[in-house]
Design a protein around this motif. Structure first.
Motif, mmCIF file in Angstrom:
data_model
loop_
_atom_site.group_PDB
_atom_site.id
_atom_site.type_symbol
_atom_site.label_atom_id
_atom_site.label_comp_id
_atom_site.label_asym_id
_atom_site.label_seq_id
_atom_site.Cartn_x
_atom_site.Cartn_y
_atom_site.Cartn_z
ATOM 1 N N VAL A 1 -0.519 14.130 -0.988
ATOM 2 C CA VAL A 1 -0.919 13.273 -2.535
ATOM 3 C C VAL A 1 0.522 11.925 -2.256
ATOM 4 O O VAL A 1 1.834 12.734 -1.585
ATOM 5 N N GLY A 2 0.690 11.741 -2.878
ATOM 6 C CA GLY A 2 1.750 10.190 -2.253
ATOM 7 C C GLY A 2 2.250 10.714 -3.996
ATOM 8 O O GLY A 2 2.025 10.621 -5.115
ATOM 9 N N ILE A 3 4.529 11.048 -3.525
ATOM 10 C CA ILE A 3 4.546 11.721 -4.607
ATOM 11 C C ILE A 3 4.764 10.250 -5.965
ATOM 12 O O ILE A 3 5.095 10.159 -6.746
ATOM 13 N N LYS A 4 4.237 8.861 -5.852
ATOM 14 C CA LYS A 4 4.030 8.074 -6.546
ATOM 15 C C LYS A 4 2.281 7.579 -7.535
ATOM 16 O O LYS A 4 2.712 7.276 -8.081
ATOM 17 N N SER A 5 2.239 8.520 -7.033
ATOM 18 C CA SER A 5 1.010 8.709 -7.619
ATOM 19 C C SER A 5 0.770 9.547 -8.886
ATOM 20 O O SER A 5 1.027 9.971 -9.106
ATOM 21 N N THR A 6 -0.760 8.716 -9.953
ATOM 22 C CA THR A 6 -0.389 9.794 -10.994
ATOM 23 C C THR A 6 -1.090 10.794 -10.783
ATOM 24 O O THR A 6 -2.260 10.853 -9.697
ATOM 25 N N ASP B 1 1.163 -1.296 -0.080
ATOM 26 C CA ASP B 1 0.252 -0.275 -0.044
ATOM 27 C C ASP B 1 0.424 1.659 -0.005
ATOM 28 O O ASP B 1 0.971 2.368 -0.306
ATOM 29 N N ASP B 2 2.002 1.294 0.670
ATOM 30 C CA ASP B 2 2.898 2.531 0.979
ATOM 31 C C ASP B 2 3.604 2.429 -0.974
ATOM 32 O O ASP B 2 3.757 3.725 -1.276
ATOM 33 N N PHE B 3 3.410 1.150 -1.412
ATOM 34 C CA PHE B 3 5.038 1.833 -2.513
ATOM 35 C C PHE B 3 3.661 2.199 -3.683
ATOM 36 O O PHE B 3 4.060 2.825 -4.054
ATOM 37 N N ASP B 4 2.416 2.323 -3.513
ATOM 38 C CA ASP B 4 1.860 2.842 -4.506
ATOM 39 C C ASP B 4 1.551 3.809 -4.652
ATOM 40 O O ASP B 4 1.936 4.563 -5.970
ATOM 41 N N GLU B 5 1.510 4.484 -3.327
ATOM 42 C CA GLU B 5 1.771 5.832 -3.000
ATOM 43 C C GLU B 5 2.505 7.109 -2.899
ATOM 44 O O GLU B 5 2.599 7.772 -3.468
ATOM 45 N N GLY B 6 3.924 5.592 -2.528
ATOM 46 C CA GLY B 6 4.283 6.519 -2.389
ATOM 47 C C GLY B 6 4.920 7.739 -0.276
ATOM 48 O O GLY B 6 3.904 7.797 0.126
ATOM 49 N N GLU B 7 6.205 8.117 -0.263
ATOM 50 C CA GLU B 7 6.226 9.587 0.297
ATOM 51 C C GLU B 7 4.691 10.524 -0.275
ATOM 52 O O GLU B 7 5.187 10.574 -1.276
ATOM 53 N N LEU B 8 4.608 10.943 0.787
ATOM 54 C CA LEU B 8 3.414 11.366 1.049
ATOM 55 C C LEU B 8 4.157 13.275 1.081
ATOM 56 O O LEU B 8 5.104 13.660 1.830
ATOM 57 N N ILE B 9 3.580 14.263 0.878
ATOM 58 C CA ILE B 9 4.346 15.736 -0.081
ATOM 59 C C ILE B 9 2.520 16.571 0.346
ATOM 60 O O ILE B 9 1.261 15.789 0.020
ATOM 61 N N THR B 10 2.613 17.883 -0.100
ATOM 62 C CA THR B 10 2.004 17.953 0.126
ATOM 63 C C THR B 10 2.144 19.586 -1.299
ATOM 64 O O THR B 10 3.019 19.849 -1.239
ATOM 65 N N ILE B 11 0.637 19.585 -2.098
ATOM 66 C CA ILE B 11 1.208 20.460 -2.944
ATOM 67 C C ILE B 11 0.198 21.510 -3.210
ATOM 68 O O ILE B 11 -0.671 21.317 -2.775
ATOM 69 N N GLN B 12 0.775 22.699 -3.036
ATOM 70 C CA GLN B 12 -0.125 24.111 -3.895
ATOM 71 C C GLN B 12 -0.691 24.006 -4.964
ATOM 72 O O GLN B 12 -0.272 24.337 -5.799
ATOM 73 N N PHE B 13 -2.135 23.259 -4.860
ATOM 74 C CA PHE B 13 -2.597 23.755 -6.633
ATOM 75 C C PHE B 13 -3.238 25.755 -6.052
ATOM 76 O O PHE B 13 -4.242 25.978 -5.931
ATOM 77 N N ALA C 1 2.119 11.791 -14.890
ATOM 78 C CA ALA C 1 2.644 11.797 -15.078
ATOM 79 C C ALA C 1 2.163 11.548 -12.998
ATOM 80 O O ALA C 1 1.387 11.453 -12.467
ATOM 81 N N THR C 2 3.571 12.020 -12.390
ATOM 82 C CA THR C 2 3.701 11.931 -10.961
ATOM 83 C C THR C 2 4.451 12.155 -10.310
ATOM 84 O O THR C 2 5.336 13.328 -11.333
ATOM 85 N N PRO C 3 3.882 12.768 -9.043
ATOM 86 C CA PRO C 3 4.508 14.681 -8.207
ATOM 87 C C PRO C 3 6.545 14.373 -8.579
ATOM 88 O O PRO C 3 7.276 14.657 -8.766
ATOM 89 N N GLU C 4 6.954 12.733 -8.694
ATOM 90 C CA GLU C 4 7.824 12.245 -8.618
ATOM 91 C C GLU C 4 8.377 11.784 -9.877
ATOM 92 O O GLU C 4 9.810 12.909 -9.285
ATOM 93 N N ASP C 5 7.850 12.055 -10.975
ATOM 94 C CA ASP C 5 8.462 12.036 -12.047
ATOM 95 C C ASP C 5 8.510 13.434 -12.615
ATOM 96 O O ASP C 5 9.456 13.807 -13.619
#
Length: 120
Positions: free
Chosen positions: A51-56, A27-39, A95-99
């Motif tokens: 959001v998870g850094i690995k989430s699309t 489950d952790d792998f799916d989203e990865g580390e959580l970060i805050t994004i300002q939209f 794309a993901t936040p990590e990308d």
């Protein structure tokens, strides 16, 4: 009989514990580390989302659209169809936040767009 049941039950419990422990890292792998994004909307109003850094971004937008504050955002934009930009570049749905090398508290710009009806 009770001794046998206890032994069997104990073994089964251990196996179940191992199974549940092995699911959590996935489950952790799916989203990865959580970060805050300002939209940031064109009006300058910002909405912080964890959001998870690995989430699309498709997943991120689906989750946001299911949240309570999406109606406010769509109303402010005048449309539920949006396009996202980071550093002036359009963000791909896959794309993901990590990308994008996004870090905690980075800002993603939100604009109204016809392309978004297909992407998000």
């Amino acid at each position: 009989r009770r001794d046998d049941d206890d032994d069997d039950g104990g073994g089964d419990d251990d196996d179940n514990d191992d199974d549940s422990d092995s699911r959590d890292p996935l489950d952790d792998f799916d989203e990865g580390e959580l970060i805050t994004i300002q939209f940031q909307l064109p009006t300058g109003k910002k909405y912080a989302r964890k959001v998870g850094i690995k989430s699309t971004f498709t997943s991120i937008m689906c989750n946001w659209k299911a949240s309570d504050d999406w109606d406010i955002v769509a109303s402010a934009l005048g449309s539920p169809n949006v396009v996202l930009f980071f550093d002036g570049e359009s963000i791909s749905a896959n794309a993901t936040p990590e990308d994008l090398d996004l870090e905690d508290d980075d800002t993603v710009d939100v604009a109204v767009g016809k392309k978004a009806a297909k992407a998000w």
